[in-house]
Design a protein around this motif. Structure first.
Motif, PDB file in Angstrom:
ATOM      1  N   SER A  55       0.928  -1.299  -0.080  1.00  0.00           N
ATOM      2  CA  SER A  55      -0.059   0.370  -0.057  1.00  0.00           C
ATOM      3  C   SER A  55       1.306   1.100   0.164  1.00  0.00           C
ATOM      4  O   SER A  55       0.827   1.997  -0.519  1.00  0.00           O
ATOM      5  N   ALA A  58       2.313   1.303  -3.025  1.00  0.00           N
ATOM      6  CA  ALA A  58       1.395   2.349  -4.404  1.00  0.00           C
ATOM      7  C   ALA A  58       1.065   3.412  -4.042  1.00  0.00           C
ATOM      8  O   ALA A  58       0.994   4.567  -5.485  1.00  0.00           O
ATOM      9  N   VAL A  59       0.659   3.795  -2.920  1.00  0.00           N
ATOM     10  CA  VAL A  59       1.418   5.165  -2.510  1.00  0.00           C
ATOM     11  C   VAL A  59       2.251   6.370  -3.494  1.00  0.00           C
ATOM     12  O   VAL A  59       2.156   7.271  -3.862  1.00  0.00           O
ATOM     13  N   ARG A  63       0.644   4.324  -8.472  1.00  0.00           N
ATOM     14  CA  ARG A  63       0.403   2.870  -9.211  1.00  0.00           C
ATOM     15  C   ARG A  63      -0.096   1.755  -8.583  1.00  0.00           C
ATOM     16  O   ARG A  63       0.610   1.504  -6.811  1.00  0.00           O
ATOM     17  N   PHE A  64      -0.641   0.453  -8.265  1.00  0.00           N
ATOM     18  CA  PHE A  64      -0.741  -0.173  -7.266  1.00  0.00           C
ATOM     19  C   PHE A  64      -0.661  -1.199  -8.066  1.00  0.00           C
ATOM     20  O   PHE A  64      -0.144  -2.712  -7.207  1.00  0.00           O
ATOM     21  N   SER A  66      -1.333  -4.324 -10.507  1.00  0.00           N
ATOM     22  CA  SER A  66      -2.512  -4.573 -10.845  1.00  0.00           C
ATOM     23  C   SER A  66      -3.088  -4.515 -11.379  1.00  0.00           C
ATOM     24  O   SER A  66      -3.354  -3.258 -12.157  1.00  0.00           O
ATOM     25  N   ARG A 118     -11.085   1.857  -7.688  1.00  0.00           N
ATOM     26  CA  ARG A 118     -11.407   1.888  -6.777  1.00  0.00           C
ATOM     27  C   ARG A 118     -11.562  -0.073  -5.767  1.00  0.00           C
ATOM     28  O   ARG A 118     -10.028   0.514  -5.166  1.00  0.00           O
ATOM     29  N   GLU A 119     -12.260  -0.781  -5.749  1.00  0.00           N
ATOM     30  CA  GLU A 119     -12.791  -1.800  -4.982  1.00  0.00           C
ATOM     31  C   GLU A 119     -11.148  -2.555  -5.057  1.00  0.00           C
ATOM     32  O   GLU A 119     -10.757  -3.186  -4.004  1.00  0.00           O
ATOM     33  N   ALA A 121      -8.775  -2.023  -6.383  1.00  0.00           N
ATOM     34  CA  ALA A 121      -6.816  -1.695  -6.502  1.00  0.00           C
ATOM     35  C   ALA A 121      -6.110  -2.220  -7.494  1.00  0.00           C
ATOM     36  O   ALA A 121      -5.121  -2.078  -7.488  1.00  0.00           O
ATOM     37  N   VAL A 122      -6.735  -1.427  -8.726  1.00  0.00           N
ATOM     38  CA  VAL A 122      -5.572  -2.134  -9.810  1.00  0.00           C
ATOM     39  C   VAL A 122      -5.339  -0.435 -10.819  1.00  0.00           C
ATOM     40  O   VAL A 122      -6.569   0.533 -10.552  1.00  0.00           O
ATOM     41  N   ASP A 123      -4.606  -0.982 -11.117  1.00  0.00           N
ATOM     42  CA  ASP A 123      -4.541   0.234 -12.690  1.00  0.00           C
ATOM     43  C   ASP A 123      -5.303   0.390 -14.217  1.00  0.00           C
ATOM     44  O   ASP A 123      -5.292   1.198 -14.554  1.00  0.00           O
TER      45      ASP A 123
END
Length: 347
Positions: A55, A58-59, A63-64, A66, A118-119, A121-123
Motif C-alpha cells: 500500500s 502504491a501511494v 500505481r497499484f 495490479s 477503486r475496490e 485497487a488496480v491500474d
C-alpha cells in the motif's frame, strides 16, 4: 516473529530508519551510503523476511501494480493459453492479476468500472466478454479515462483478437495445396451466436475457395446437445454431407464440436480419416480426443494474452489515446488428420 519492519531492521543493525529506508527503496547510492552498509541492510532484510508494504509503495508510485481481468458470466472464453499469456506478460513487468466475474447487467452499469478500479485497487482492466460492448459503453470508458482493453472481440480501437479471417484462408489454402478440390466448411446453426469468428472463419474459407476457382459448400449442422432415441441430430446431418459420390474429400470445421460430429458420421459410413477424408479445425492447441491429433488452425491465444498486456500498459500510460485494435495471425499446427486426397475421390 512478527512481520519485520524498517524499524525492526534498523534496530537489529544499529542504524537509523532513514538509512535503512534509503537502501530498501534503491536510493543507497544517491544518498552516498557505503556499499558495505547497503549489503548489510539487504542481507538483514532477507534474513528477517522483510517485505515492502504494498500500500505504501502504491501511494509513492501512484500505481497499484495490479490489473483486473473482468469476465462476463455469459459468453466468456478463457483457455489456458490465454491465461498463461496474460500472467507471463504481467509477471515480466512485476504486475499482478486480479480476476473478477460478474453478470452482464452489472458489467454494463456505467458505475461498475470506476468502482472496480477503486475496490480492486488496480491500474487497468482487461475485459473478457464474448459479444463486446456498445459504442456508447466504449465512449463512456474513454470519457472517464479508464485504461481498458477488450479481449477476443472486433472493435475499432482498444481491443485484441485472433485473425479468424486469415485463419479460414490458411486452413483452406492448406487443403487446396494438398490437392483437395471438394472442400466443405462445417459449422453449427446457431442464430444466437454473434461472435465475429462465426463470420470471419467462414468468409476466409469462401475467399480462398473463390481465389482457387472452386465452389464453396457451407454445411450447417443442428446445435443439439441431446441424443434422440436413434441418433444425435448433429451426426445425422454430418452423415448426409458425407453420403454420395459427390461428397467432400476435406472438411474445415468451425471448432471441435463440429469436427467430432463429422468424425462420428465418417466412422458410421466406413470412411477412414485421413485416408478417405481430411479434417482441419480451429482450436487453441492440438487436440487428440479423436486419438489422432487434429490438424489445427491455432488462434495463438498466448500471443493474444501477451499482446493484451502490452496494449493495456500503453493505455495505463495514456488513457486518452485510442489504440488501434490488433489482430494476431493464426498458425497451422500439423496433426494427423489431413493428407492428399485418395485417387478414387478425384475421379
Amino acid at each position: 516473529m512478527a512481520h519485520p519492519t524498517i524499524a525492526t531492521i534498523a534496530e537489529h543493525l544499529g542504524l537509523s530508519r532513514a538509512t535503512v529506508t534509503h537502501v530498501l527503496n534503491g536510493r543507497g547510492d544517491t544518498q552516498r551510503i557505503r556499499p558495505e552498509t547497503q549489503q548489510r541492510v539487504q542481507e538483514a532484510a532477507q534474513e528477517l523476511g522483510y517485505r515492502a508494504n504494498a500500500s505504501a509503495r502504491a501511494v509513492r508510485a501512484g500505481r497499484f501494480g495490479s490489473v483486473a481481468l473482468i469476465q462476463s458470466l455469459w459468453g466468456q472464453y478463457l483457455p489456458p493459453e490465454l491465461l498463461n499469456g496474460l500472467v507471463s506478460a504481467l509477471g515480466d513487468q512485476d504486475l499482478h492479476l486480479v480476476l473478477s466475474q460478474v453478470h452482464d447487467p452489472v458489467l454494463e452499469d456505467e458505475t461498475y468500472l470506476p468502482h472496480t478500479l477503486r475496490e480492486l485497487a488496480v491500474d487497468g482492466v482487461l475485459l473478457n466478454r464474448h459479444l463486446g460492448f456498445s459504442a456508447a459503453y466504449l465512449e463512456r470508458i474513454q470519457k472517464l479515462c479508464i485504461p481498458a482493453i477488450s479481449l477476443n472481440v472486433k472493435q475499432d480501437f482498444d481491443a485484441i483478437h485472433p485473425d479468424d479471417l486469415q485463419g479460414g484462408q490458411l486452413a483452406t489454402e492448406f487443403l487446396l495445396q494438398l490437392g483437395h478440390e471438394k472442400i466443405a466448411f462445417v459449422d453449427s446453426d446457431e442464430s444466437l451466436n454473434k461472435h465475429y469468428s462465426k463470420q470471419d472463419r467462414r468468409h476466409g474459407y469462401e475467399q480462398a475457395m473463390a481465389v482457387a476457382g472452386k465452389p464453396a459448400h457451407v454445411h450447417l449442422i443442428p446445435k443439439v446437445w441431446h441424443h434422440t432415441h436413434t441418433d444425435d441430430e448433429r451426426i445425422t446431418s454430418a452423415r448426409g454431407l458425407l453420403s454420395g459420390a459427390s461428397r467432400p474429400t476435406a472438411i474445415v470445421a468451425y471448432e471441435l464440436a463440429e469436427a467430432m460430429a463429422v468424425v462420428h458420421a465418417a466412422h458410421q459410413l466406413g470412411l477412414k480419416i485421413p485416408d478417405d477424408l481430411s479434417i482441419i479445425l480451429f482450436h487453441s492447441r492440438l487436440d487428440n480426443r479423436y486419438f489422432l491429433p487434429f490438424h489445427t488452425i491455432s488462434n495463438q491465444m498466448e500471443r493474444v494474452g501477451r499482446g493484451a498486456v502490452e496494449l493495456l500498459l500503453g493505455k495505463i500510460q495514456n488513457p486518452k489515446v485510442l489504440l488501434p485494435t490488433r489482430a494476431i495471425p493464426a498458425a497451422l499446427l500439423e496433426g494427423m488428420t489431413c493428407q492428399p486426397p485418395a485417387r478414387k475421390n478425384e475421379r
